[in-house]
Design a protein around this motif. Structure first.
Motif, PDB file in Angstrom:
ATOM      1  N   ASP A 143      46.629  26.682  45.575  1.00 15.14           N
ATOM      2  CA  ASP A 143      45.174  26.597  45.633  1.00 15.14           C
ATOM      3  C   ASP A 143      44.694  25.396  46.451  1.00 15.14           C
ATOM      4  O   ASP A 143      43.503  25.285  46.752  1.00 15.14           O
ATOM      5  CB  ASP A 143      44.555  26.594  44.233  1.00 15.14           C
ATOM      6  CG  ASP A 143      44.936  25.387  43.390  1.00 15.14           C
ATOM      7  OD1 ASP A 143      45.825  24.623  43.811  1.00 15.14           O
ATOM      8  OD2 ASP A 143      44.354  25.222  42.305  1.00 15.14           O
ATOM      9  N   SER A 150      42.720  38.350  47.299  1.00 13.67           N
ATOM     10  CA  SER A 150      42.354  39.497  46.476  1.00 13.67           C
ATOM     11  C   SER A 150      43.045  40.754  46.978  1.00 13.67           C
ATOM     12  O   SER A 150      43.288  40.900  48.186  1.00 13.67           O
ATOM     13  CB  SER A 150      40.831  39.741  46.495  1.00 13.67           C
ATOM     14  OG  SER A 150      40.128  38.727  45.808  1.00 13.67           O
ATOM     15  N   THR A 167      44.688  34.413  40.716  1.00 12.82           N
ATOM     16  CA  THR A 167      44.620  33.051  40.190  1.00 12.82           C
ATOM     17  C   THR A 167      45.684  32.248  40.921  1.00 12.82           C
ATOM     18  O   THR A 167      46.870  32.552  40.809  1.00 12.82           O
ATOM     19  CB  THR A 167      44.886  33.043  38.682  1.00 12.82           C
ATOM     20  OG1 THR A 167      43.919  33.864  38.030  1.00 12.82           O
ATOM     21  CG2 THR A 167      44.807  31.636  38.126  1.00 12.82           C
ATOM     22  N   ASN A 169      46.219  28.690  40.998  1.00 13.58           N
ATOM     23  CA  ASN A 169      46.827  27.477  40.454  1.00 13.58           C
ATOM     24  C   ASN A 169      48.187  27.826  39.866  1.00 13.58           C
ATOM     25  O   ASN A 169      48.339  28.796  39.130  1.00 13.58           O
ATOM     26  CB  ASN A 169      45.933  26.877  39.370  1.00 13.58           C
ATOM     27  CG  ASN A 169      46.491  25.574  38.837  1.00 13.58           C
ATOM     28  OD1 ASN A 169      47.436  25.564  38.059  1.00 13.58           O
ATOM     29  ND2 ASN A 169      45.915  24.461  39.262  1.00 13.58           N
ATOM     30  N   SER A 172      48.359  28.388  36.052  1.00 14.44           N
ATOM     31  CA  SER A 172      47.348  29.215  35.392  1.00 14.44           C
ATOM     32  C   SER A 172      47.778  30.675  35.349  1.00 14.44           C
ATOM     33  O   SER A 172      48.394  31.182  36.280  1.00 14.44           O
ATOM     34  CB  SER A 172      46.006  29.100  36.119  1.00 14.44           C
ATOM     35  OG  SER A 172      45.523  27.775  36.071  1.00 14.44           O
ATOM     36  N   LYS A 173      47.447  31.336  34.234  1.00 15.71           N
ATOM     37  CA  LYS A 173      47.759  32.747  34.067  1.00 15.71           C
ATOM     38  C   LYS A 173      46.541  33.586  34.424  1.00 15.71           C
ATOM     39  O   LYS A 173      45.406  33.207  34.166  1.00 15.71           O
ATOM     40  CB  LYS A 173      48.172  33.034  32.619  1.00 15.71           C
ATOM     41  CG  LYS A 173      49.436  32.312  32.177  1.00 15.71           C
ATOM     42  CD  LYS A 173      50.654  32.801  32.939  1.00 15.71           C
ATOM     43  CE  LYS A 173      51.923  32.152  32.405  1.00 15.71           C
ATOM     44  NZ  LYS A 173      53.115  32.555  33.184  1.00 15.71           N
ATOM     45  N   GLY A 174      46.786  34.744  34.990  1.00 17.66           N
ATOM     46  CA  GLY A 174      45.722  35.674  35.319  1.00 17.66           C
ATOM     47  C   GLY A 174      46.306  37.061  35.479  1.00 17.66           C
ATOM     48  O   GLY A 174      47.517  37.259  35.386  1.00 17.66           O
ATOM     49  N   SER A 177      48.615  36.687  39.310  1.00 20.30           N
ATOM     50  CA  SER A 177      48.847  35.245  39.304  1.00 20.30           C
ATOM     51  C   SER A 177      50.295  34.925  39.639  1.00 20.30           C
ATOM     52  O   SER A 177      51.122  35.829  39.815  1.00 20.30           O
ATOM     53  CB  SER A 177      48.471  34.657  37.935  1.00 20.30           C
ATOM     54  OG  SER A 177      49.222  35.253  36.896  1.00 20.30           O
ATOM     55  N   THR A 196      51.495  41.297  39.251  1.00 18.17           N
ATOM     56  CA  THR A 196      50.596  41.969  38.323  1.00 18.17           C
ATOM     57  C   THR A 196      51.302  43.205  37.796  1.00 18.17           C
ATOM     58  O   THR A 196      52.297  43.655  38.372  1.00 18.17           O
ATOM     59  CB  THR A 196      49.250  42.336  38.981  1.00 18.17           C
ATOM     60  OG1 THR A 196      48.317  42.744  37.968  1.00 18.17           O
ATOM     61  CG2 THR A 196      49.405  43.454  40.005  1.00 18.17           C
TER      62      THR A 196
END
Length: 239
Positions: A143, A150, A167, A169, A172-174, A177, A196
């Motif tokens: 990041d 996207s 996401t 970072n 970080s979870k997303g 990610s 994903t």
């Protein structure tokens, strides 16, 4: 080949037996008659899966085929490319998409290379994006270099069905990610990984993926928004 050993444990962890989705509506019980003056509701039309759906959610039969193929490739020491991977090149770096089928292929190939027995059951594993940029250093924060990434899904007419932002970072979870293996993020010299899973997507995005006939990966890294397009015409044999 260079990614198989790095991501074997990661893929197995990511695939941790998420329940397989089934489609269809429940039948109405009771056999009640239609009330006078009212009409029966029109049955909804079944959703026809597009080109993208089996890339994200291969059937049990397809997963077995992928595992058999990957295991055979590992036993033979094959250097053939993974049928579940596709790469789009850009001026600022490449993007490689690895389907869920391709993830199963790599896992089973690695089992063979480690002289382990082929797994009998493989769940729907993650799809992966490998994003390449020569400025990346191992375990750095993407990041700091990327403003956004996207995945955008389209129907047969090119209409946008849904958008899945990443996401970026490293801790970080997303929904899309950077995965971690052994408490370390999948960020390496020159590239990083995003993952994903179809079964982890919210309902609106599952619906978009199910219907989609193509998708783009949009990347912003301070040089304008780059578009990396994936479709059947460009990759007719992608599994």
């Amino acid at each position: 080949m260079w990614r198989s050993s790095l991501l074997l444990a990661l893929l197995l962890a990511l695939g941790a037996c998420a329940p397989t989705m089934t489609s269809g509506s429940e039948a109405l019980g009771g056999g009640s008659a239609t009330q006078p003056g009212r009409t029966e509701p029109t049955p909804s039309q079944p959703v026809v899966a597009g080109w993208v759906y089996p890339l994200f959610s291969p059937s049990e039969e397809a997963r077995k085929e992928a595992c058999d193929a990957g295991y055979a490739a590992g036993m033979a020491g094959s250097k053939e490319s993974n049928p579940g991977e596709a790469t789009v090149s850009g001026a600022n770096g490449d993007v490689t998409f690895q389907s869920s089928w391709g993830s199963v292929y790599n896992v089973c190939k690695a089992y063979a290379q480690k002289t382990e027995a082929k797994p009998e059951v493989i769940p729907v594993l993650d799809v992966l994006l490998y994003v390449f940029d020569p400025r990346l250093k191992s375990y750095s924060d993407p990041d700091a270099l990327f403003q956004g990434i996207s995945m955008v899904f389209y129907d047969a007419e090119g209409k946008e069905l849904g958008r899945l932002p990443a996401t970026l970072n490293k801790w970080s979870k997303g929904v899309l990610s950077i995965p971690q293996s052994n408490s370390k993020p999948s960020v390496y010299d020159g590239y990083f990984v995003l993952s994903t899973n179809y079964n982890s997507l919210p309902g609106n995005l599952r619906a978009a993926v199910t219907r989609a006939e193509s998708f783009d990966v949009l990347i912003s890294r301070g040089r304008g928004v780059e578009r990396y397009s994936f479709n059947k015409a460009k990759f007719p044999t992608l599994r």
